[in-house]
Motif scaffolding. Structure first.
Motif, PDB file in Angstrom:
ATOM      1  N   ASP A  59       0.744  -1.207   0.105  1.00  0.00           N
ATOM      2  CA  ASP A  59      -0.024   0.009   0.079  1.00  0.00           C
ATOM      3  C   ASP A  59       0.902   1.414   0.026  1.00  0.00           C
ATOM      4  O   ASP A  59       2.100   1.348   0.028  1.00  0.00           O
ATOM      5  CB  ASP A  59      -1.167   0.035   1.121  1.00  0.00           C
ATOM      6  CG  ASP A  59      -0.269  -0.407   2.342  1.00  0.00           C
ATOM      7  OD1 ASP A  59       1.109  -0.050   2.798  1.00  0.00           O
ATOM      8  OD2 ASP A  59      -0.806  -0.847   3.463  1.00  0.00           O
ATOM      9  N   GLY A  60       0.153   2.510   0.008  1.00  0.00           N
ATOM     10  CA  GLY A  60       0.991   3.623  -0.043  1.00  0.00           C
ATOM     11  C   GLY A  60       1.764   4.140   1.066  1.00  0.00           C
ATOM     12  O   GLY A  60       2.665   4.685   1.086  1.00  0.00           O
ATOM     13  N   PHE A  61       0.857   3.488   2.221  1.00  0.00           N
ATOM     14  CA  PHE A  61       1.729   3.684   3.662  1.00  0.00           C
ATOM     15  C   PHE A  61       2.908   2.870   3.503  1.00  0.00           C
ATOM     16  O   PHE A  61       4.170   3.562   4.102  1.00  0.00           O
ATOM     17  CB  PHE A  61       0.976   3.147   4.595  1.00  0.00           C
ATOM     18  CG  PHE A  61      -0.168   4.118   4.847  1.00  0.00           C
ATOM     19  CD1 PHE A  61      -0.238   5.394   4.751  1.00  0.00           C
ATOM     20  CD2 PHE A  61      -1.601   3.509   5.615  1.00  0.00           C
ATOM     21  CE1 PHE A  61      -1.614   6.218   4.815  1.00  0.00           C
ATOM     22  CE2 PHE A  61      -2.514   4.473   6.058  1.00  0.00           C
ATOM     23  CZ  PHE A  61      -2.511   5.806   5.473  1.00  0.00           C
ATOM     24  N   GLY A  62       2.922   1.963   2.981  1.00  0.00           N
ATOM     25  CA  GLY A  62       4.314   1.145   2.870  1.00  0.00           C
ATOM     26  C   GLY A  62       5.353   1.871   2.011  1.00  0.00           C
ATOM     27  O   GLY A  62       6.538   2.017   2.413  1.00  0.00           O
ATOM     28  N   ASP A  63       4.808   2.362   0.989  1.00  0.00           N
ATOM     29  CA  ASP A  63       5.785   3.071   0.016  1.00  0.00           C
ATOM     30  C   ASP A  63       6.262   4.404   0.835  1.00  0.00           C
ATOM     31  O   ASP A  63       7.629   4.632   0.794  1.00  0.00           O
ATOM     32  CB  ASP A  63       5.039   3.838  -1.218  1.00  0.00           C
ATOM     33  CG  ASP A  63       4.360   2.728  -2.264  1.00  0.00           C
ATOM     34  OD1 ASP A  63       4.931   1.645  -2.102  1.00  0.00           O
ATOM     35  OD2 ASP A  63       3.434   3.203  -3.068  1.00  0.00           O
ATOM     36  N   HIS A  64       5.430   4.925   1.431  1.00  0.00           N
ATOM     37  CA  HIS A  64       6.069   6.257   2.345  1.00  0.00           C
ATOM     38  C   HIS A  64       6.961   5.892   3.367  1.00  0.00           C
ATOM     39  O   HIS A  64       8.119   6.497   3.671  1.00  0.00           O
ATOM     40  CB  HIS A  64       4.834   7.282   2.881  1.00  0.00           C
ATOM     41  CG  HIS A  64       5.081   8.165   3.734  1.00  0.00           C
ATOM     42  ND1 HIS A  64       5.751   9.285   3.106  1.00  0.00           N
ATOM     43  CD2 HIS A  64       5.039   8.311   5.093  1.00  0.00           C
ATOM     44  CE1 HIS A  64       6.181  10.049   3.981  1.00  0.00           C
ATOM     45  NE2 HIS A  64       5.838   9.645   5.206  1.00  0.00           N
ATOM     46  N   LEU A  65       6.541   4.661   4.139  1.00  0.00           N
ATOM     47  CA  LEU A  65       7.625   4.277   4.950  1.00  0.00           C
ATOM     48  C   LEU A  65       8.717   4.036   4.789  1.00  0.00           C
ATOM     49  O   LEU A  65      10.119   4.826   5.243  1.00  0.00           O
ATOM     50  CB  LEU A  65       6.958   2.961   5.787  1.00  0.00           C
ATOM     51  CG  LEU A  65       6.330   3.024   7.255  1.00  0.00           C
ATOM     52  CD1 LEU A  65       5.947   1.770   7.428  1.00  0.00           C
ATOM     53  CD2 LEU A  65       7.269   3.537   8.308  1.00  0.00           C
ATOM     54  N   VAL A  66       9.091   3.309   3.659  1.00  0.00           N
ATOM     55  CA  VAL A  66      10.417   2.961   3.263  1.00  0.00           C
ATOM     56  C   VAL A  66      11.244   4.203   2.599  1.00  0.00           C
ATOM     57  O   VAL A  66      12.191   4.275   2.793  1.00  0.00           O
ATOM     58  CB  VAL A  66      10.159   1.906   2.095  1.00  0.00           C
ATOM     59  CG1 VAL A  66      11.414   1.688   1.080  1.00  0.00           C
ATOM     60  CG2 VAL A  66       9.683   0.493   2.553  1.00  0.00           C
TER      61      VAL A  66
END
Ligand code: KDG
Length: 349
Positions: A59-66
């Motif tokens: 998800d986009g949250f995963g993209d942002h975290l990384v």
């Protein structure tokens, strides 16, 4: 080679737009949180080569975290994406000074939401440290599916130091098994650093599946360097006081007992214990201070500094984290931190 490998779950953090009870906060700003990636980010910002090991969703949250962790200079190439499970998120308050009405922070419960307040078990007290209300949405997250099978040994042992925390043990049986692997004594392993990070309500959930926070004591015994708060040792293990903690943890070469606003006492294999008082700062939010302390201590350890300087670097990083609303602060530049940590003892007393 990498200096420090940090293993653990990170989440998107929703930081409140204003102070007050969670029930009253109308909007939140996105941030990143996660004890171990907080340590990794602070270490990278302090100039150390750091790698974060974890799993996030696609998800986009995963993209942002990384992206956000990588922006601190942390190597995220070993972070895996899980197509089936989401990235964890959590909401919190800034941490209010308790008003003295004897109230406890109210736990929220829902199947997939676990409410926890790091210091929720403490009685409200006007003189107490600020307490943040925290609500997690992380059950069944990508990171909770980490296990010895999906996190390969070559990643785990790829640094001079492996830093882990007790939060991982509370996430799932698989995560607990992974932490047991990470703290298993074996010849030639790197230095294993373990922050107990006792999260009350995560463990309340786990107790229902027969896991106990006492397991954190076993895990800590397998580490070489342990960070533990005096308050959490009492809450999780019923062990009171710094010396009793050291007695219960004879194996780790270094035991760092954090004594809240008072300071920290460090026990090593050689020489007497060392106490250094904490710095007094205006607290914006207490969340993340423990991680910052660990990063400062680890940074100074990597640099071979003496014990009292390691503690001072811990306090300096913690002070930086305490004075910002988010979970993570940019640490003071190394030259500034070195000057401050080298001040004479009276300045610290
Ligand atoms: O130590 C700060 C952490 O508590 C925060 O960033 C979120 O990792 C987190 C957790 O599980 O509470």
């Amino acid at each position: 080679t990498v200096d420090v490998v940090c293993l653990g779950e990170s989440m998107i953090t929703f930081v409140p737009s204003r102070s007050g009870r969670l029930a009253d906060v109308p909007s939140f700003e996105r941030g990143i949180g996660g004890a171990e990636s907080n340590v990794a980010c602070a270490l990278a910002a302090a100039g150390h080569r750091t790698r974060w090991l974890s799993r996030v969703g696609t998800d986009g949250f995963g993209d942002h975290l990384v992206e956000a962790v990588a922006a601190y200079g942390v190597d995220t190439s070993a972070v895996r994406r899980d197509r089936l499970r989401p990235t964890g998120v959590y909401f919190r308050t800034a941490g209010e000074r308790a008003v003295g009405d004897g109230d406890r922070a109210a736990p929220h419960t829902a199947a997939s939401a676990v409410a926890i307040t790091a210091e929720a078990a403490a009685e409200a007290d006007p003189a107490a440290e600020p307490v943040a209300e925290v609500v997690y949405y992380r059950a069944g997250s990508a990171a909770s599916a980490m296990s010895p099978r999906v996190v390969p040994d070559r990643d785990l042992w790829s640094g001079r130091i492996l830093h882990v925390s007790g939060i991982t043990a509370a996430l799932s049986d698989d995560c607990l098994a992974l932490l047991r692997e990470a703290t298993r004594r074996r010849p030639g392993r790197p230095l294993v650093s373990f922050d107990v990070n006792y999260r009350v309500n995560l463990w309340d959930e786990r107790r229902s599946v027969a896991a106990e926070p006492a397991v954190l004591l076993d895990l800590a015994r397998g580490a070489d360097l342990v960070f533990v708060g005096e308050d959490e040792a009492e809450a999780a293990w019923n062990i009171r006081g710094a010396h009793a903690i050291r007695t219960a943890l004879p194996e780790p070469g270094v035991v760092v007992v954090k004594q809240g606003g008072a300071g920290a006492t460090v026990f090593t294999d050689d020489g007497p214990s060392v106490f250094v008082p904490a710095l007094t700062v205006d607290i914006a939010a207490p969340v993340g201070a423990g991680d910052a302390f660990a990063a400062g201590f680890l940074s100074a350890t990597l640099r071979g500094l003496p014990v009292h300087r390691r503690i001072r670097h811990g306090h300096l990083m913690a002070a930086a984290a305490l004075t910002v609303a988010g979970d993570l602060a940019v640490p003071p530049p190394r030259a500034v931190a070195d000057r401050l940590a080298a001040l004479d003892d009276e300045a610290w007393g």
